[in-house]
Design a protein around this motif. Structure first.
Motif, PDB file in Angstrom:
ATOM      1  N   GLY A 175       0.862  -1.252   0.019  1.00 37.08           N
ATOM      2  CA  GLY A 175      -0.051  -0.044   0.236  1.00 37.08           C
ATOM      3  C   GLY A 175       0.775   1.197   0.125  1.00 37.08           C
ATOM      4  O   GLY A 175       0.435   2.338   0.180  1.00 37.08           O
ATOM      5  N   ARG A 233      -1.983   7.512  -6.815  1.00 40.13           N
ATOM      6  CA  ARG A 233      -2.178   6.010  -6.786  1.00 40.13           C
ATOM      7  C   ARG A 233      -1.635   5.648  -8.317  1.00 40.13           C
ATOM      8  O   ARG A 233      -2.360   5.304  -9.091  1.00 40.13           O
ATOM      9  CB  ARG A 233      -3.117   5.599  -6.400  1.00 40.13           C
ATOM     10  CG  ARG A 233      -3.555   5.568  -5.072  1.00 40.13           C
ATOM     11  CD  ARG A 233      -4.747   4.998  -4.828  1.00 40.13           C
ATOM     12  NE  ARG A 233      -6.126   5.894  -5.590  1.00 40.13           N
ATOM     13  CZ  ARG A 233      -7.139   5.538  -5.284  1.00 40.13           C
ATOM     14  NH1 ARG A 233      -7.746   4.641  -4.445  1.00 40.13           N
ATOM     15  NH2 ARG A 233      -8.126   6.165  -5.775  1.00 40.13           N
ATOM     16  N   ASP A 252     -11.661   7.176  -6.772  1.00 38.74           N
ATOM     17  CA  ASP A 252     -10.926   7.455  -7.657  1.00 38.74           C
ATOM     18  C   ASP A 252     -11.511   8.424  -8.686  1.00 38.74           C
ATOM     19  O   ASP A 252     -12.426   8.068  -9.175  1.00 38.74           O
ATOM     20  CB  ASP A 252     -10.702   6.002  -8.676  1.00 38.74           C
ATOM     21  CG  ASP A 252      -9.766   6.283 -10.044  1.00 38.74           C
ATOM     22  OD1 ASP A 252      -9.783   7.390 -10.414  1.00 38.74           O
ATOM     23  OD2 ASP A 252      -8.930   5.325 -10.149  1.00 38.74           O
ATOM     24  N   PRO A 272       1.063   2.689  -6.560  1.00 34.98           N
ATOM     25  CA  PRO A 272       1.976   3.964  -6.355  1.00 34.98           C
ATOM     26  C   PRO A 272       3.364   3.587  -6.474  1.00 34.98           C
ATOM     27  O   PRO A 272       4.025   2.831  -5.943  1.00 34.98           O
ATOM     28  CB  PRO A 272       1.715   4.618  -4.762  1.00 34.98           C
ATOM     29  CG  PRO A 272       1.448   3.175  -4.168  1.00 34.98           C
ATOM     30  CD  PRO A 272       0.613   2.215  -5.260  1.00 34.98           C
ATOM     31  N   ARG A 284      -0.702   2.123 -13.463  1.00 37.32           N
ATOM     32  CA  ARG A 284      -1.503   3.362 -13.363  1.00 37.32           C
ATOM     33  C   ARG A 284      -2.773   2.630 -13.066  1.00 37.32           C
ATOM     34  O   ARG A 284      -3.867   3.096 -12.257  1.00 37.32           O
ATOM     35  CB  ARG A 284      -1.607   4.254 -14.321  1.00 37.32           C
ATOM     36  CG  ARG A 284      -2.267   5.125 -14.472  1.00 37.32           C
ATOM     37  CD  ARG A 284      -2.250   6.399 -13.493  1.00 37.32           C
ATOM     38  NE  ARG A 284      -3.400   7.215 -13.395  1.00 37.32           N
ATOM     39  CZ  ARG A 284      -3.263   8.402 -14.147  1.00 37.32           C
ATOM     40  NH1 ARG A 284      -2.197   8.935 -14.894  1.00 37.32           N
ATOM     41  NH2 ARG A 284      -4.102   9.376 -13.965  1.00 37.32           N
ATOM     42  N   ARG A 310       1.644   8.602  -4.029  1.00 38.77           N
ATOM     43  CA  ARG A 310       0.579   8.213  -3.066  1.00 38.77           C
ATOM     44  C   ARG A 310      -0.995   8.720  -3.158  1.00 38.77           C
ATOM     45  O   ARG A 310      -1.866   7.929  -3.032  1.00 38.77           O
ATOM     46  CB  ARG A 310       1.072   8.416  -1.588  1.00 38.77           C
ATOM     47  CG  ARG A 310       0.380   7.789  -0.552  1.00 38.77           C
ATOM     48  CD  ARG A 310       1.186   7.955   0.929  1.00 38.77           C
ATOM     49  NE  ARG A 310       0.546   7.741   2.009  1.00 38.77           N
ATOM     50  CZ  ARG A 310      -0.273   8.684   2.684  1.00 38.77           C
ATOM     51  NH1 ARG A 310      -0.288   9.927   2.309  1.00 38.77           N
ATOM     52  NH2 ARG A 310      -0.975   8.207   3.845  1.00 38.77           N
ATOM     53  N   GLU A 311      -0.782   9.726  -3.571  1.00 34.73           N
ATOM     54  CA  GLU A 311      -2.114  10.366  -3.653  1.00 34.73           C
ATOM     55  C   GLU A 311      -2.851  10.030  -4.891  1.00 34.73           C
ATOM     56  O   GLU A 311      -4.188   9.798  -5.129  1.00 34.73           O
ATOM     57  CB  GLU A 311      -2.141  11.855  -3.573  1.00 34.73           C
ATOM     58  CG  GLU A 311      -1.512  12.439  -2.074  1.00 34.73           C
ATOM     59  CD  GLU A 311      -2.577  11.740  -0.996  1.00 34.73           C
ATOM     60  OE1 GLU A 311      -3.744  11.855  -0.983  1.00 34.73           O
ATOM     61  OE2 GLU A 311      -1.901  11.233   0.071  1.00 34.73           O
ATOM     62  N   ARG A 328      -3.683   1.090  -9.890  1.00 36.43           N
ATOM     63  CA  ARG A 328      -3.680   2.026  -8.611  1.00 36.43           C
ATOM     64  C   ARG A 328      -2.266   1.737  -8.042  1.00 36.43           C
ATOM     65  O   ARG A 328      -2.368   1.782  -6.520  1.00 36.43           O
ATOM     66  CB  ARG A 328      -4.742   2.073  -7.713  1.00 36.43           C
ATOM     67  CG  ARG A 328      -6.174   2.222  -8.658  1.00 36.43           C
ATOM     68  CD  ARG A 328      -7.440   1.966  -7.608  1.00 36.43           C
ATOM     69  NE  ARG A 328      -8.468   2.474  -8.316  1.00 36.43           N
ATOM     70  CZ  ARG A 328      -9.685   2.381  -7.566  1.00 36.43           C
ATOM     71  NH1 ARG A 328      -9.827   2.297  -6.365  1.00 36.43           N
ATOM     72  NH2 ARG A 328     -10.912   2.847  -8.146  1.00 36.43           N
TER      73      ARG A 328
END
Length: 539
Positions: free
Chosen positions: A68, A155, A305, A97, A92, A152-153, A95
């Motif tokens: 994560g 993803r 998302d 990171p 991408r 992180r934000e 999701r």
């Protein structure tokens, strides 16, 4: 560290930043423009070598999805970055990171386009969530810190391009100020929005739920299970879901939604309200005309998302964390005293040992032997429906696939995932054609002692493409079979243990030998299973 600390070079300060954000495992295939960064690598930075950039990014993607948290990737200018684009697109869509550092030629002669100078801006299209070339060497450490937050934000992959001479440049005093140490925040739906969602479900006579990859967390599974049991309604899995958003062995699980609009309308016709949680509404392939649902079927959506939220034709869309939103929704709904009709589920008949060995035999044998915590990483297009039916996900992160649909993901992703969760069994199920897109990643699995079981369903052809060609009316596919191929021989050539299985008894013997100790296994194994191609296109 405290403000005012002096760090000698940009490289030294960059490593301080990477440590601060936990980026101490580096996935890479090195090139000359990165040697200045890699020379005398600090002992606390672990270098993980992949023999192709697609495998490098695939391993990092699996690692990031398991933890994560962002994973660190180093790529070599145009050649490495270009080789990795498809894997970055998959990261991408999944999701995942990633902080991606891309090497570049020396700043001091970039204007003359020297050998190995890369025209890197835009090379990966819109797949990076952020891409940046620092204006000066001293901005590199701060750019790496910002990339961690962007990945992180957002993803997805955040890319920092670093010219090779930047690493030796003198650093400025103090810590980089281009990014915060931490950002505390999450997408939370307003009370009014949650109340509107409760009204949407309360007004329905026959609701159903659709679980997506974005709900694949312990909180998401718990909350959606409680919601389904309170509403006593069926739960579908999104089509082409990269992860499972609901326990697929639950009595209210209704199977995977069809991927064609006409069949989707039929599947959802009995329901007047559809709540999609952690997915877009709706993912389809191939194209078919018409609306997603019949008139009178209302659609609402919960996703964190923004892209999913913005492209989904729902009447009510909440851009918020799914597990938290569903948990807040529960107290606003009364338990129903009658069950919403469940759709009939037609499961494949158990294969008979008198039949030729097919994918279903392998999947059924795995289903009888895998523990609930096993992660199944899938890349077998022609057998995917059978896999979904026979190998239900029974725990969060119990299933993983490439959201983009491109091949070359499963093998390296399984390696990265197992490295990040060394005590969780991991089985990758691939077609022999799929395995070739990242076969070189087996060297990494063997070299680093990663105990993944790779089950390769070998039919000597692109079976999914053969069936699609038949659907188009072709008498024969335009491409040849490749029955001469031996995945087990290739695996052994890369230093990875491998066995080839050609009959039922050998299959069961091999599985019974390896699966009981899979959680503790520290050596990979390729099990190449010779199977007959399925005669029909999976719908």
């Amino acid at each position: 560290m405290t403000a005012g600390t002096t760090t000698g070079t940009v490289k030294e300060q960059a490593f301080d930043v990477l440590r601060r954000y936990g980026l101490t495992t580096l996935f890479s295939n090195p090139g000359s423009t990165e040697v200045g960064f890699l020379a005398d690598l600090p002992a606390d930075i672990e270098f993980v070598l992949g023999l192709h950039e697609g495998s490098v990014v695939g391993m990092a993607t699996g690692h990031a999805l398991a933890t994560g948290s962002p994973a660190l990737v180093l790529l070599h200018t145009t050649a490495g970055y270009g080789n990795a684009v498809s894997a970055l697109a998959t990261a991408r869509a999944n999701r995942a990171p990633l902080v991606v550092v891309v090497g570049q030629q020396d700043r001091r002669h970039l204007a003359h386009e020297p050998f190995l100078a890369g025209k890197l801006e835009g090379l990966a299209g819109e797949y990076p969530v952020w891409q940046h070339t620092p204006a000066r060497p001293q901005d590199v450490p701060g750019a790496l810190a910002r990339a961690w937050h962007e990945a992180r934000e957002g993803r997805g992959p955040a890319v920092v391009v670093v010219p090779m001479d930047d690493w030796a440049a003198p650093a400025e005093e103090g810590l980089p100020t281009a990014a915060p140490l931490a950002v505390d925040g999450r997408r939370t739906a307003s009370d009014g929005a949650v109340e509107s969602l409760a009204a949407f479900l309360s007004e329905a006579e026959a609701p159903c739920l659709v679980a997506g990859a974005g709900n694949d967390s312990p909180e998401g599974w718990r909350a959606l299970t409680e919601l389904a049991e309170r509403l006593r309604c069926p739960v579908f899995q999104e089509a082409f879901g990269a992860r499972a958003g609901f326990p697929q062995d639950h009595p209210l699980f209704a199977g995977h939604l069809p991927a064609v609009r006409s069949a989707l309308r039929t599947a959802l016709a009995p329901y007047d309200a559809v709540l999609v949680v952690g997915a877009a509404a709706f993912r389809q392939y191939p194209y078919a005309p018409g609306d997603f649902t019949e008139p009178g079927t209302r659609v609402a959506l919960v996703t964190d998302d923004p892209e999913e939220a913005h492209r989904s034709p729902g009447e009510l869309v909440l851009l918020a964390e799914p597990g938290d939103t569903v948990r807040r929704l529960l107290p606003l709904l009364s338990a129903r005293d009658r069950i919403v009709p469940m759709p009939p589920r037609v499961l494949p008949a158990p294969p008979r040992e008198t039949e030729p060995l097919r994918a279903a035999h392998v999947l059924a044998a795995l289903a009888e032997r895998l523990t609930p915590e096993t992660v199944v990483v899938e890349e077998t297009p022609s057998s995917r429906p059978a896999l979904h039916a026979l190998l239900p996900a029974r725990a969060p992160l119990g299933f993983l696939s490439a959201a983009m649909g491109g091949l070359g993901f499963a093998m390296p992703a399984a390696i990265g995932l197992r490295r990040a969760t060394p005590d969780r069994p991991v089985v990758a199920v691939l077609g022999d054609g799929s395995s070739l897109y990242s076969i070189q990643s087996l060297w990494s699995a063997a070299h680093y002692g990663v105990g993944v079981l790779f089950v390769v369903l070998a039919n000597g052809r692109y079976a999914i493409m053969d069936r699609l060609s038949e659907r188009e009316g072709a008498a024969a596919p335009a491409w040849p079979a490749f029955t001469e191929l031996s995945v087990s021989t290739l695996a052994r050539g890369l230093g990875c243990p491998a066995e080839r299985v050609e009959d039922h008894a050998s299959l069961l013997s091999a599985l019974d030998k390896v699966l009981p100790g899979l959680a503790e296994r520290r050596e990979p194994l390729v099990l190449e299973v010779a199977v007959e191609a399925d005669p029909e296109y999976p719908s």
